[in-house]
Design a protein around this motif. Structure first.
Motif, short mmCIF file in Angstrom:
data_model
loop_
_atom_site.label_atom_id
_atom_site.label_comp_id
_atom_site.label_asym_id
_atom_site.label_seq_id
_atom_site.Cartn_x
_atom_site.Cartn_y
_atom_site.Cartn_z
N MET A 278 -20.08 29.87 -41.83
CA MET A 278 -20.06 31.01 -42.70
C MET A 278 -20.17 32.27 -41.85
SD MET A 278 -22.57 31.81 -45.91
CE MET A 278 -22.16 30.36 -46.76
N ASP A 279 -19.36 33.27 -42.15
CA ASP A 279 -19.42 34.50 -41.37
C ASP A 279 -20.64 35.32 -41.74
OD1 ASP A 279 -18.73 35.38 -43.86
OD2 ASP A 279 -16.98 36.51 -43.23
N ARG A 280 -20.88 36.37 -40.98
CA ARG A 280 -22.08 37.19 -41.19
C ARG A 280 -22.11 37.83 -42.56
NH1 ARG A 280 -22.61 40.65 -35.76
NH2 ARG A 280 -23.13 38.95 -34.38
N HIS A 281 -20.95 38.36 -43.01
CA HIS A 281 -20.91 39.03 -44.31
C HIS A 281 -21.23 38.04 -45.42
CE1 HIS A 281 -19.75 41.80 -47.45
NE2 HIS A 281 -18.94 40.89 -47.92
N GLY A 282 -20.63 36.87 -45.35
CA GLY A 282 -20.89 35.84 -46.37
C GLY A 282 -22.33 35.38 -46.36
N ALA A 283 -22.91 35.23 -45.17
CA ALA A 283 -24.31 34.81 -45.07
C ALA A 283 -25.23 35.88 -45.62
CB ALA A 283 -24.65 34.49 -43.62
N GLN B 21 -21.68 25.82 -49.59
CA GLN B 21 -22.70 25.86 -48.55
C GLN B 21 -22.46 24.79 -47.48
OE1 GLN B 21 -24.82 28.47 -48.59
NE2 GLN B 21 -23.55 28.90 -50.37
N GLY B 22 -21.92 23.67 -47.87
CA GLY B 22 -21.68 22.59 -46.92
C GLY B 22 -20.36 22.68 -46.20
N ARG B 23 -19.51 23.59 -46.64
CA ARG B 23 -18.19 23.71 -46.02
C ARG B 23 -18.30 24.34 -44.64
NH1 ARG B 23 -14.46 27.61 -48.96
NH2 ARG B 23 -15.41 29.05 -47.53
N ARG B 24 -17.61 23.77 -43.72
CA ARG B 24 -17.59 24.27 -42.35
C ARG B 24 -16.31 25.06 -42.11
NH1 ARG B 24 -21.93 24.39 -39.30
NH2 ARG B 24 -22.98 22.42 -39.02
N ASP B 25 -16.43 26.08 -41.32
CA ASP B 25 -15.27 26.87 -40.94
C ASP B 25 -14.64 26.20 -39.72
OD1 ASP B 25 -13.40 28.90 -40.72
OD2 ASP B 25 -14.74 30.19 -39.58
N ARG B 26 -13.97 25.08 -39.96
CA ARG B 26 -13.35 24.33 -38.87
C ARG B 26 -11.88 24.11 -39.18
NH1 ARG B 26 -16.51 21.76 -35.00
NH2 ARG B 26 -18.70 21.75 -35.52
N VAL B 27 -11.10 24.12 -38.13
CA VAL B 27 -9.67 23.83 -38.24
C VAL B 27 -9.45 22.46 -37.62
CG1 VAL B 27 -7.39 24.55 -37.47
CG2 VAL B 27 -9.06 26.26 -38.13
N GLY C 182 -20.29 24.05 -25.74
CA GLY C 182 -19.93 23.66 -27.10
C GLY C 182 -18.81 24.56 -27.58
N ALA C 183 -17.75 23.99 -28.11
CA ALA C 183 -16.61 24.79 -28.56
C ALA C 183 -16.11 24.26 -29.88
CB ALA C 183 -15.50 24.76 -27.52
N ARG C 184 -15.68 25.17 -30.73
CA ARG C 184 -15.03 24.78 -31.98
C ARG C 184 -14.02 25.85 -32.36
NH1 ARG C 184 -16.68 27.19 -36.76
NH2 ARG C 184 -18.58 28.41 -36.57
N ILE C 185 -13.04 25.47 -33.13
CA ILE C 185 -12.02 26.40 -33.59
C ILE C 185 -12.19 26.54 -35.09
CG2 ILE C 185 -9.56 26.81 -33.87
CD1 ILE C 185 -9.13 25.53 -31.20
N GLY C 186 -12.32 27.79 -35.54
CA GLY C 186 -12.47 28.09 -36.96
C GLY C 186 -11.31 28.92 -37.44
N GLY C 187 -11.47 29.49 -38.61
CA GLY C 187 -10.40 30.30 -39.20
C GLY C 187 -9.39 29.41 -39.89
N SER C 188 -8.13 29.60 -39.57
CA SER C 188 -7.06 28.79 -40.16
C SER C 188 -6.11 28.36 -39.04
CB SER C 188 -6.30 29.59 -41.22
OG SER C 188 -5.59 30.65 -40.61
N SER C 189 -5.21 27.47 -39.37
CA SER C 189 -4.26 26.97 -38.38
C SER C 189 -3.35 28.09 -37.88
CB SER C 189 -3.42 25.84 -38.97
OG SER C 189 -2.53 25.33 -38.01
N ARG D 148 -0.19 32.00 -27.89
CA ARG D 148 -0.67 32.99 -28.86
C ARG D 148 -1.02 34.27 -28.11
NH1 ARG D 148 -1.41 30.64 -33.91
NH2 ARG D 148 -1.59 28.39 -33.77
N GLU D 149 -0.58 35.38 -28.70
CA GLU D 149 -0.93 36.67 -28.11
C GLU D 149 -2.41 36.95 -28.31
OE1 GLU D 149 1.50 39.95 -29.29
OE2 GLU D 149 3.33 38.74 -29.16
N ARG D 150 -2.90 36.56 -29.46
CA ARG D 150 -4.30 36.81 -29.79
C ARG D 150 -4.99 35.51 -30.16
NH1 ARG D 150 -5.90 39.57 -34.09
NH2 ARG D 150 -7.74 40.24 -32.99
N LEU D 151 -6.19 35.36 -29.69
CA LEU D 151 -7.07 34.28 -30.10
C LEU D 151 -8.48 34.86 -30.08
CD1 LEU D 151 -7.57 31.30 -30.88
CD2 LEU D 151 -7.85 30.83 -28.44
N PRO D 152 -8.90 35.45 -31.20
CA PRO D 152 -10.24 36.04 -31.22
C PRO D 152 -11.28 34.98 -30.84
CG PRO D 152 -9.04 36.57 -33.23
CD PRO D 152 -8.23 35.56 -32.48
N ALA D 153 -12.23 35.40 -30.03
CA ALA D 153 -13.24 34.46 -29.54
C ALA D 153 -14.62 35.08 -29.60
CB ALA D 153 -12.92 34.05 -28.11
#
Length: 192
Positions: A1-6, A81-87, A126-133, A171-176
């Motif tokens: 969950m992002d900061r705004h949502g939390a 609440q249980g949903r993870r931001d994972r791709v 530890g690494a994970r990819i979130g957002g969307s595909s 990808r030109e951009r990959l926010p991290a």
């Protein structure tokens, strides 16, 4: 969950908690006779409410629908609440009509973690990819030892590993978001 949502989640829960606490306190005070013994013995629904409910057949149906909607909203909130931001996988083709190439996010994060784990002073990654595909975001936590050169580590992670990952994913951009965590110490956070 992002900061705004939390933040919104905490605010809504705090507000709901305060409302329920006030209502519960008022009910307890009413039942114990704080507002007079006549009020504590009075029925919950007044005569006017009972007359209205018996005169309008839709009233209890409306109460039932409102209760079901409230229950479904509560269930939806609980599931969110249980949903993870994972791709689970990344789409590598910008034009789906020309074909589809998919790469699992685990393969990407494992390769990145292995590369960074080999850097001097790194104790864990530890690494994970979130957002969307289509618009992925990288979340990276690097645990380092006290003897590590933090500036050099940060430079290598942001200037080599993430740049190489962006190039590999075309990808030109990959926010991290990179968290550098001293093993047994403070945490430093870098948003790219």
């Amino acid at each position: 969950m992002d900061r705004h949502g939390a933040r919104l989640n905490r605010f809504a829960l705090a507000l709901l908690g305060v409302v329920l606490l006030v209502l519960g306190g008022l009910g307890l005070a009413l039942g114990s006779g704080v507002f007079g013994s006549g009020r504590s013995r009075a029925p919950v629904l007044t005569q006017g409410t009972r007359t209205f409910a018996s005169g309008h057949g839709w009233f209890w149906w409306a109460v039932a629908v409102a209760a079901v909607v409230a229950g479904l909203l509560g269930l939806w909130w609980l599931l969110v609440q249980g949903r993870r931001d994972r791709v689970p996988e990344l789409s590598m083709e910008p034009e789906p009509e020309r074909g589809t190439t998919r790469l699992t996010a685990k393969a990407v994060t494992d390769a990145l973690s292995d590369e960074i784990a080999a850097y001097p002073g790194v104790r864990g990654v530890g690494a994970r990819i979130g957002g969307s595909s289509r618009r992925p975001r990288l979340f990276l936590t690097v645990a380092y030892a006290r003897d590590a050169d933090l500036a050099a580590l940060r430079r290598r992670v942001t200037g080599e590993a993430i740049v190489r990952l962006r190039s590999a994913l075309e990808r030109e951009r990959l926010p991290a978001v990179v968290r550098l965590r001293l093993v047994g110490g403070e945490e430093t956070r870098t948003v790219l």
